[in-house]
Design an enzyme around this catalytic site. Sequence first.
Site, PDB file in Angstrom:
ATOM      1  CG  ASP A  29      -1.863  -1.107   1.340  1.00 14.03           C
ATOM      2  OD1 ASP A  29      -1.487  -2.240   0.984  1.00 14.03           O
ATOM      3  OD2 ASP A  29      -3.000  -0.878   1.793  1.00 14.03           O
ATOM      4  CG  HIS A  34      -8.556   1.978  -0.325  1.00 13.46           C
ATOM      5  ND1 HIS A  34      -9.292   2.982   0.254  1.00 13.46           N
ATOM      6  CD2 HIS A  34      -8.256   1.102   0.674  1.00 13.46           C
ATOM      7  CE1 HIS A  34      -9.421   2.748   1.552  1.00 13.46           C
ATOM      8  NE2 HIS A  34      -8.799   1.616   1.832  1.00 13.46           N
ATOM      9  CG  HIS A  58      -4.782  -5.087  -1.781  1.00 15.75           C
ATOM     10  ND1 HIS A  58      -3.728  -4.207  -1.643  1.00 15.75           N
ATOM     11  CD2 HIS A  58      -5.720  -4.695  -0.869  1.00 15.75           C
ATOM     12  CE1 HIS A  58      -4.012  -3.331  -0.714  1.00 15.75           C
ATOM     13  NE2 HIS A  58      -5.217  -3.597  -0.220  1.00 15.75           N
ATOM     14  CG  HIS A  97      -6.076  -5.610   2.952  1.00 15.69           C
ATOM     15  ND1 HIS A  97      -6.781  -4.517   2.512  1.00 15.69           N
ATOM     16  CD2 HIS A  97      -6.995  -6.462   3.508  1.00 15.69           C
ATOM     17  CE1 HIS A  97      -8.074  -4.705   2.775  1.00 15.69           C
ATOM     18  NE2 HIS A  97      -8.217  -5.869   3.383  1.00 15.69           N
TER      19      HIS A  97
END
Length: 440
Positions: free
Chosen positions: A166, A229, A284, A370
């Site tokens: 991320d 996201h 992810h 994540h």
Amino acid sequence: FKPQATELRGISMGQLCSTDERDIVISPEYDFAVHPATQWRWHHKALSQKAVHSAPVDSLESYATGWERFKSNFDCDILGPSNRLARRLVQRARWIAHGLANEKPDVLHSEWEGPGGKDPLNALFDEMDDVLLAAEILELVDALRGVVQEQPVLVEADIPAKVYGDLHGQFRDMLLLLHDFGFPHYHGQSFVFNGDWVDRGKHQLAVVCLVFAYKVAFPNNVMIVRGNHEDAGQNMHTGDRGFTAHCTKRFGPGVGMQIFRAFADVFEWLPLGCLVGARILVVHGGIGDGEWDLEEIENAQRPLSMDLLSKNKVLYNVLWSDPIPETVENSFGVHSSPRDSHANLVAAFGEDVTQKFLLRNDLSMVIRSHQEQMGGTGYEVMHGGKCIRVFSARDYEGNQNDGCVLSIRWRLRGGRFIVRPQVLRSVTKRDTSSDESDGG
């Protein structure tokens, strides 16, 4: 010698290993650089035992190689044939990163105003006219759409490779990680950007545009994987700090929404996973209940809105699920998750689930992102060394965490892959030991 993914496909677990059953091992050390940069060398330290649930750190296999120690900033930056706009952004990012590494003092991403006080998005595109800037962003998104629509939902990357977690709009951290541990280039190693580039951070457009530029410039070297996201609903739900608001604040409600909708559309075409070296699955979130085959991803039909994803429990959990560390009581099996208020759509999975999933799909490891922890290291080794978390945004949401990328390389001796964390250290978390005393 660099084994290609196609050459490794179908090799059973353990065939690559000459001395024991493991074909992938974890390095017991991580790399880091000191900022502001004072010298062209890395440092290294032992992994944090708090981040390694599977075994004592000193029992992990020792590893050192001159190749890994080579400072990647001296790599030749060969762009090859690629999109003109993407080429320019790639070159500009490298130039900005080199200057950034020498800025004093090292600061949080939220305190950084850009190179020389210049807005990072303007600096990246080298364009001060917002009308022209908006047009070039839309051009880049359109080019990216053409690339990802031609590639499968489950993409493949060769070894050696870097895996990013991320980033959440933390452009400064992204540039420092690239500067410290290597930039993508035409004849270089593979890169996997494992989702969640937007929402919450200060420079969301700069991050996602650079990720897209790398993919357009190096479509066969750079793989991008969707995070939870990369979704219009999630961007809106995040409110004033979400990607929707970020676009409209930057370009106004009209042009800003046009830019946001262009990104939201292409998000639905992004791959959901990447096979690295045919042995490591990068997703992810996680594997959910683990009772599925890779064909479930390969056969998914795009575009995939989050509404459609929520109707497919496997694909939804690829974006949303989490592993349970084996150090937690009652960690085996599949459990409901607080992410959906225990509504049994999102799963939390134990070590036994990971082991069965890997055996079922002839894989050796799952890498996921994540999650980050307060005071965390940016990496976490779980499930007997078969599941690793990587998170690249440091000091995320005040968590005083390090940022990290994972380096995956092939070692001829023993015929193994080596996975090694490479860390961008927190600005706010203080280490009691000296950075300078652990040079390598």
